[in-house]
Write an enzyme that holds these catalytic residues in place. Structure first.
Site, PDB file in Angstrom:
ATOM      1  N   ARG A  14       0.760  -1.243  -0.081  1.00 51.64           N
ATOM      2  CA  ARG A  14       0.038   0.038  -0.192  1.00 51.64           C
ATOM      3  C   ARG A  14       1.117   1.318  -0.082  1.00 51.64           C
ATOM      4  NH1 ARG A  14      -1.474   1.415   4.723  1.00 51.64           N
ATOM      5  NH2 ARG A  14      -2.534  -0.492   5.281  1.00 51.64           N
ATOM      6  N   TYR A  67     -16.539  18.855 -13.204  1.00 45.88           N
ATOM      7  CA  TYR A  67     -16.804  17.140 -13.456  1.00 45.88           C
ATOM      8  C   TYR A  67     -17.946  16.831 -12.473  1.00 45.88           C
ATOM      9  CZ  TYR A  67     -16.193  12.103 -13.428  1.00 45.88           C
ATOM     10  OH  TYR A  67     -16.378  10.800 -13.392  1.00 45.88           O
ATOM     11  N   ASP A  82      -7.161  20.449 -12.020  1.00 41.51           N
ATOM     12  CA  ASP A  82      -7.665  19.242 -12.614  1.00 41.51           C
ATOM     13  C   ASP A  82      -7.195  19.292 -14.085  1.00 41.51           C
ATOM     14  OD1 ASP A  82      -8.911  17.068 -14.033  1.00 41.51           O
ATOM     15  OD2 ASP A  82     -10.671  16.997 -12.424  1.00 41.51           O
ATOM     16  N   LYS A  96      -8.148   8.731 -18.452  1.00 47.28           N
ATOM     17  CA  LYS A  96      -8.772   9.217 -19.682  1.00 47.28           C
ATOM     18  C   LYS A  96      -7.385   9.400 -20.592  1.00 47.28           C
ATOM     19  CE  LYS A  96     -12.276   9.822 -17.226  1.00 47.28           C
ATOM     20  NZ  LYS A  96     -12.558  10.960 -16.320  1.00 47.28           N
TER      21      LYS A  96
HETATM   22  C1  LIG Z   1     -12.810  11.514 -14.979  1.00 48.99           C
HETATM   23  C2  LIG Z   1     -12.711  12.623 -14.335  1.00 48.99           C
HETATM   24  C3  LIG Z   1     -12.575  12.784 -13.256  1.00 48.99           C
HETATM   25  C4  LIG Z   1     -12.537  11.537 -12.259  1.00 48.99           C
HETATM   26  O1  LIG Z   1     -11.847  10.442 -12.527  1.00 48.99           O
HETATM   27  P1  LIG Z   1     -11.843   9.245 -12.289  1.00 48.99           P
HETATM   28  O2  LIG Z   1     -10.712   8.346 -12.856  1.00 48.99           O
HETATM   29  O3  LIG Z   1     -13.241   8.527 -13.443  1.00 48.99           O
HETATM   30  O4  LIG Z   1     -12.013   8.650 -10.658  1.00 48.99           O
HETATM   31  C5  LIG Z   1     -12.320  13.868 -12.654  1.00 48.99           C
HETATM   32  N1  LIG Z   1     -12.184  15.186 -13.172  1.00 48.99           N
HETATM   33  C6  LIG Z   1     -12.232  14.904 -14.421  1.00 48.99           C
HETATM   34  C7  LIG Z   1     -12.218  16.168 -15.353  1.00 48.99           C
HETATM   35  C8  LIG Z   1     -12.941  13.801 -15.055  1.00 48.99           C
HETATM   36  O5  LIG Z   1     -12.814  13.804 -16.455  1.00 48.99           O
END
Ligand SMILES: *Cc1c(COP(=O)(O)O)cnc(C)c1O
Length: 390
Positions: free
Chosen positions: A54, A106, A178, A203
């Site tokens: 972990r 998001y 983000d 992504k």
């Molecule tokens: C998908 C996404 C998240 C969350 O990420 P996960 O990997 O699905 O937990 C946060 N911010 C943005 C802009 C996203 O597209």
């Protein structure tokens, strides 16, 4: 060759080599998947830096070094999802603290802030960030963090990272960005003054729709220590197989992003001239309200394009969204394959209707994650979907 000495390399070289060493025991060029939960110690406390998985795993370590290099950052911490990464950032705060954030976030971030952290006594201000100066109106002695997303999801608003960072520094606040939609290939927030960069690695970084992961990148040692403590204490760490898949995915990030941008531009232009389209959201258009900021802080405009169908009700929009042959109707984004998504009922369903409609997430809005297929096939698919409307 030491792959730790990567600072002078170009992006593509870093993507392939930074932080990744051939395995010392075999020379394997690919980082092994260290599928282990624990490590044998010679005597209590005497080990090779690894005690329990972990806390630390060599496959994850290689990935963290690699992502740090892509953001020109000092430290990276990976999490089992993007939400796990965001959760760790908010846990830097305590009850009574306040956060200033955007009104076009998001959906999962909005849900976590309002449903999980507000009950713990943290206050969030969801404001219009198209002009960063708006932030100043909401700063008080309890403000600790500015949390921004740019481009925003799904309406592709652009937030001026440098302007936010100036305000954050003047007021001794942490600025977290983000950076999921841009990817490190198009935008590097640390260089623009941000303190924390967050990615949903799920992504573009992963890029192949086969893994869920998150990451934080920082330069400040104090933030790194605190976040690493939270990462290990709360335990949302990714496994070695997922770390391997992302290391593999990142090796083509620069090539994929080039094609995502190229295809995204052509799709946005196709939509803009289509008589059945009411509005296209894409920061590459000179008419986009913050186009000049996008040009300043991004290398290119990305593969995310949203658009509203002209005079379409929910039923028509659903029919249209279900009529594609190459685009798949699915949540998520940033993979090699093109996706279409209906934000109001899919990714952004957790945001109240009145809230989402204020920022343009209406029932006739659709979001495309333009993949890296042949552009002619993508445009033909869009065309045949529009033809089903008549
Ligand atoms: C998908 C996404 C998240 C969350 O990420 P996960 O990997 O699905 O937990 C946060 N911010 C943005 C802009 C996203 O597209």
């Amino acid at each position: 060759m030491s792959n730790q000495d990567f600072h002078h390399w170009g992006f593509g070289t870093k993507a392939i080599h930074a932080g990744v060493e051939p395995d010392p025991s075999t020379g394997a060029i690919m980082t092994p998947i260290f599928q282990t939960s624990t490590y044998v110690q010679e005597s209590p406390g005497k080990h090779k830096g690894y005690a329990y998985a972990r806390g630390k795993n060599p496959t994850r370590d290689a990935l963290q070094r690699n992502i740090a290099a892509l953001e020109n950052g000092k430290h990276c911490l990976c999490f089992s999802s993007g939400m796990g990464a965001i959760d760790a950032v908010i846990k830097l705060l305590k009850p009574g603290d306040e956060v200033i954030t955007g009104n076009d976030l998001y959906g999962g971030s909005y849900r976590m802030f309002t449903k999980i952290f507000e009950p713990f006594g943290i206050r969030f201000h969801f404001i219009d960030l198209s002009d960063a100066q708006n932030i100043k109106k909401y700063i008080n002695s309890n403000t600790r963090l500015i949390w921004i997303e740019t481009p925003t999801n799904p309406t592709m608003q652009i937030v001026d990272i440098e302007a936010c960072s100036k305000i954050a520094k003047e007021n001794n606040l942490i600025l977290a960005v983000d950076n999921t939609f841009a990817s490190p290939y198009l935008q590097n927030p640390l260089a623009l003054g941000a303190d924390i960069v967050m990615h949903s690695v799920t992504k573009y970084l992963g890029g192949h729709s086969d893994v869920v992961m998150g990451a934080l990148v920082v330069n400040r040692d104090d933030l790194y220590e605190k976040l690493a403590f939270i990462q290990n204490s709360c335990g949302a760490t990714p496994g070695p197989m997922d770390s391997f898949l992302v290391l593999r995915g990142i090796k083509t990030l620069h090539l994929r992003m080039e094609r995502h941008c190229e295809n995204g531009k052509k799709v946005a232009e196709f939509l803009a001239q289509h008589p059945k389209v009411e509005k296209v959201y894409w920061p590459g258009f000179p008419t986009h309200p913050n186009h000049s900021i996008a040009k300043k802080q991004m290398k290119n405009f990305g593969g995310m394009v949203s658009f509203a169908l002209k005079s379409a009700d929910l039923e028509t929009t659903f029919k249209f969204a279900s009529s594609f042959k190459v685009f798949s109707l699915a949540e998520s984004l940033g993979g090699v394959e093109s996706l279409i998504n209906h934000p109001a009922t899919m990714t952004h369903a957790s945001i109240p209707k009145a809230e989402r409609e204020k920022v343009g997430v209406t029932d006739n809005l659709l979001r495309l994650s333009v993949g890296i297929e042949d552009i002619d096939d993508l445009l033909a698919d869009l065309k045949q979907a529009f033809d089903t409307l008549s």
